[in-house]
Write a protein that holds these residues in place. Sequence first.
Motif, short mmCIF file in Angstrom:
data_model
loop_
_atom_site.label_atom_id
_atom_site.label_comp_id
_atom_site.label_asym_id
_atom_site.label_seq_id
_atom_site.Cartn_x
_atom_site.Cartn_y
_atom_site.Cartn_z
N UNK A 254 0.83 -1.21 0.00
CA UNK A 254 0.00 0.00 0.00
C UNK A 254 0.86 1.25 0.00
N UNK A 255 1.92 1.26 0.80
CA UNK A 255 2.81 2.42 0.83
C UNK A 255 3.59 2.58 -0.46
N UNK A 256 4.08 1.47 -0.99
CA UNK A 256 4.85 1.53 -2.24
C UNK A 256 4.02 2.11 -3.38
N UNK A 257 2.71 1.86 -3.36
CA UNK A 257 1.84 2.36 -4.41
C UNK A 257 1.28 3.74 -4.12
N UNK A 258 1.32 4.14 -2.84
CA UNK A 258 0.67 5.40 -2.45
C UNK A 258 1.63 6.57 -2.29
N UNK A 259 2.91 6.29 -2.07
CA UNK A 259 3.88 7.36 -1.85
C UNK A 259 4.88 7.37 -2.99
N UNK A 260 5.04 8.52 -3.61
CA UNK A 260 5.95 8.61 -4.77
C UNK A 260 7.40 8.45 -4.35
N UNK A 261 7.82 9.17 -3.32
CA UNK A 261 9.19 9.08 -2.84
C UNK A 261 9.17 8.30 -1.53
#
Length: 406
Positions: A254-261
């Motif tokens: 979820x984080x890998x897909x939701x946060x660009x950096x």
Amino acid sequence: MIKPFNDAIPIMERIENAGFEAYFVGGAVRDYLLNKQINDIDIATSATPDEIKTIFSHTIDVGIAHGTVMVVWKNHTYEITTFRTESTYVDYRRPEKVLFVRELKEDLKRRDFTINAIAMNKEGRIIDFFNSQEALRQKEIKTVGNANERFQEDALRIMRGIRFVSTLGFQLEEETLIGIIKNKHLLSKIAVERITTEFEKLLQGKWCSDALAILLETKMYTFLPMLASSKEGLTKFVNISLSQLDLLEKWAVLLLLSIEIKEKQQIESFLRAWKLPVKQIRHIQKIIYWFLEREKMVTWTNHSLYFATISIAVSTEKIYQLLKNQEINPNISLLEEQYRKLPIKKKEELAISGNDLLLWTKKQAGPWIKEMLSLVETKVVERKIKNDKKVIKEWLRECHQISEKD
């Protein structure tokens, strides 16, 4: 009937012999009718907490203000709750006052969904005032009474309804869905910890993707921590297969897909907003760090596998294969075999210690010890030197890290 219902029958008989009613209620009855595994049972009774305490010799007040007393019986504990009704709710979560009643129907009427507003007596007879069994047959999640009122009383029911989509594979009844859409903004009134508990149960459900799709379609996600601007990431999250991932791996995706950096501070801020425990946050951070490292590698080296640890490496590889190849098919056995063959698995297994370095160099203790041990650790893991005290000492001499006469 089956365990654990049978084990609790003597409790119910004792309550009934004292002149009161007692029933199994709620989720345990629901899961029994769905042939699902049952862990905990809930017992509701017409007896007040004080009356329960006169019937049983060993009780504990665990929630007596809300009518719940824990009965200790033959090395087991049972929570017995008095039939109750609730007054006006405050803060879209808690009833202002709890009133004890003597009628089962009044107690079931206050519950969230019809699939949970169901009871069973000790003989196994189902008591169903709200067409609960029909809802179970139709695989339908429907509020007890007016959906709008139920969600305004307790906005956490909105998350619970979506969670049941994930864990049961049921569909939301039309008026219930309309009520969720109309009242979704009330989620901002609910404690984050409560929302996180429901969201994590949702993530672990067999029909997780269906529930996440509802979060997306209804725009409920805009009222969840850190997800208001993550429509694109959530859309990707919904459309990948999450079934082979555990809870923390799903958080990482979820984080890998939701946060660009994916900086460490960004990840921590995201997860702290959900009030996750620090231990879980650190674990998820490690998975994301090694995922980003994995993108730079052709395959796992001894060095990367050692410093990642096998559990993080396996999680990383599963996610890497999923996001890059749209499937999870890592050769875990090869990773585990490679890890098994590492010369050491942790720094404590090094053949030398800081005391050896002090003895060999005659230097004062300082940061240089940690640096030199890390250098040796890396060389041993990479099989550049053997994990043997004499071999390491000779290598340090050759590298001029210690003098010839030491």
